[in-house]
Design an enzyme around this catalytic site. Structure first.
Site, mmCIF file in Angstrom:
data_model
loop_
_atom_site.group_PDB
_atom_site.id
_atom_site.type_symbol
_atom_site.label_atom_id
_atom_site.label_comp_id
_atom_site.label_asym_id
_atom_site.label_seq_id
_atom_site.Cartn_x
_atom_site.Cartn_y
_atom_site.Cartn_z
ATOM 1 N N HIS A 1 34.924 29.140 31.073
ATOM 2 C CA HIS A 1 34.609 29.532 32.454
ATOM 3 C C HIS A 1 33.280 30.265 32.549
ATOM 4 C CE1 HIS A 1 37.046 33.507 31.909
ATOM 5 N NE2 HIS A 1 35.785 33.831 31.969
ATOM 6 N N ASP B 1 31.196 38.265 40.473
ATOM 7 C CA ASP B 1 32.602 38.220 40.868
ATOM 8 C C ASP B 1 33.215 39.607 40.992
ATOM 9 O OD1 ASP B 1 32.404 38.650 38.121
ATOM 10 O OD2 ASP B 1 33.243 36.716 37.580
ATOM 11 N N GLU C 1 37.305 28.650 36.644
ATOM 12 C CA GLU C 1 38.141 28.207 35.535
ATOM 13 C C GLU C 1 38.075 26.681 35.413
ATOM 14 O OE1 GLU C 1 39.239 30.340 33.596
ATOM 15 O OE2 GLU C 1 40.070 32.110 34.581
HETATM 16 C C1 F6R Z 1 32.090 38.437 34.344
HETATM 17 C C2 F6R Z 1 32.373 37.013 34.376
HETATM 18 C C3 F6R Z 1 33.072 36.303 33.264
HETATM 19 C C4 F6R Z 1 32.687 36.809 31.862
HETATM 20 C C5 F6R Z 1 33.495 36.058 30.797
HETATM 21 C C6 F6R Z 1 33.231 36.588 29.412
HETATM 22 O O1 F6R Z 1 31.430 38.851 35.530
HETATM 23 O O2 F6R Z 1 32.068 36.407 35.348
HETATM 24 O O3 F6R Z 1 32.792 34.935 33.352
HETATM 25 O O4 F6R Z 1 31.330 36.623 31.661
HETATM 26 O O5 F6R Z 1 34.860 36.188 31.078
HETATM 27 O O6 F6R Z 1 33.731 37.888 29.315
HETATM 28 P P1 F6R Z 1 33.380 38.824 28.086
HETATM 29 O O7 F6R Z 1 31.923 39.101 28.178
HETATM 30 O O8 F6R Z 1 34.181 40.087 28.327
HETATM 31 O O9 F6R Z 1 33.765 38.094 26.864
#
Ligand code: F6R
Length: 241
Positions: free
Chosen positions: A136, A66, A141
């Site tokens: 997510h 993303d 979401e």
């Molecule tokens: C990142 C992504 C998100 C993260 C998720 C967890 O490319 O697609 O789904 O993997 O928001 O984020 P962290 O690792 O910062 O807790």
């Protein structure tokens, strides 16, 4: 089918993730990559391995999950900048083999379609995932259709709050939209490696592994994938029965 591993802490989770990933660090492989805090330990291990063992990325392709809408690649919090800062700059990866959707494209619909087409042709060998505290994956979401493909999405309020820490804790600076691979896109990967650590992921982890398969918990769809490895630390696993 899940291959579930529970380790003590973030460092052990990163070590374990690197062990899984190592099998795919070979010429011709296609890696699906993620941003966020979760993969940083894995990425530092990939960099160390490249430096010490000369593991080459010259013939490896990557596709990121993303990108924020409206952040240019020069913005330090763009996922493009994140990937170069934390991984790509230290590797011998070929820039033309790196794929990150653009959140600045004039025609975002077209950008999404082209990105989807490229991924479909490439056949991702292993997709790395983190999980949001709301369940997510990518920026899909709760409520996102399971058959969604790459699309533009609004970020949930909880995700904007979670990501505030990267934008000087100023909620007004966090982008509100992103381009993301869809859940259908992610499910096409041959293998999936999801890492979750920390207590704030415990409920999402429980819903993913032991809840109903429901669009209310996007990650629960992984129950339907044939080759999923999940690495948790004790805190993220703390609500599992
Ligand atoms: C990142 C992504 C998100 C993260 C998720 C967890 O490319 O697609 O789904 O993997 O928001 O984020 P962290 O690792 O910062 O807790």
């Amino acid at each position: 089918m899940f291959n579930l591993m529970i380790v003590k802490n973030y460092d052990e989770a990163s070590d374990m993730a690197f062990k899984v990933m190592k099998d795919y660090l070979k010429p011709g492989k296609v890696l699906g990559l993620a941003t966020g805090s979760t993969p940083l330990g894995l990425y530092s291990r990939m960099v160390k391995d490249h430096e010490e063992n000369k593991t080459s990325y010259a013939e490896i392709k990557t596709f990121n999950l993303d990108e924020y809408v409206g952040l240019p690649v020069t913005h330090p919090e763009s996922y493009y900048a994140f990937m170069y800062r934390n991984l790509f700059s230290a590797l011998d990866i070929n820039e033309e083999n790196v794929h990150i959707p653009s959140g600045m494209a004039e025609d975002l619909e077209k950008e999404c379609q082209e990105y989807e087409n490229l991924i479909s042709k490439a056949h991702v060998d292993i997709q790395l995932l983190g999980i949001g505290s709301d369940g997510h994956i990518g920026f899909n979401e709760p409520g996102t259709p399971f058959d969604s493909i790459t699309h533009v999405t609004d970020l949930a309020e909880s995700t904007i709050k979670d990501n505030c820490r990267f934008f000087e804790n100023d909620i007004t600076k966090v982008p509100t939209q992103a381009v993301t691979q869809g859940i259908g896109t992610i499910m096409k990967a041959k293998n999936i490696l999801l890492i979750a650590t920390g207590e704030n992921k415990a409920q999402a982890v429980k819903d993913m592994l032991q809840g109903e398969v429901s669009e209310e918990c996007p990650a629960s769809i992984l129950q339907k994938h044939d080759n999923v490895t999940i690495i948790l630390d004790e805190a993220a696993a703390s609500l599992l029965k």
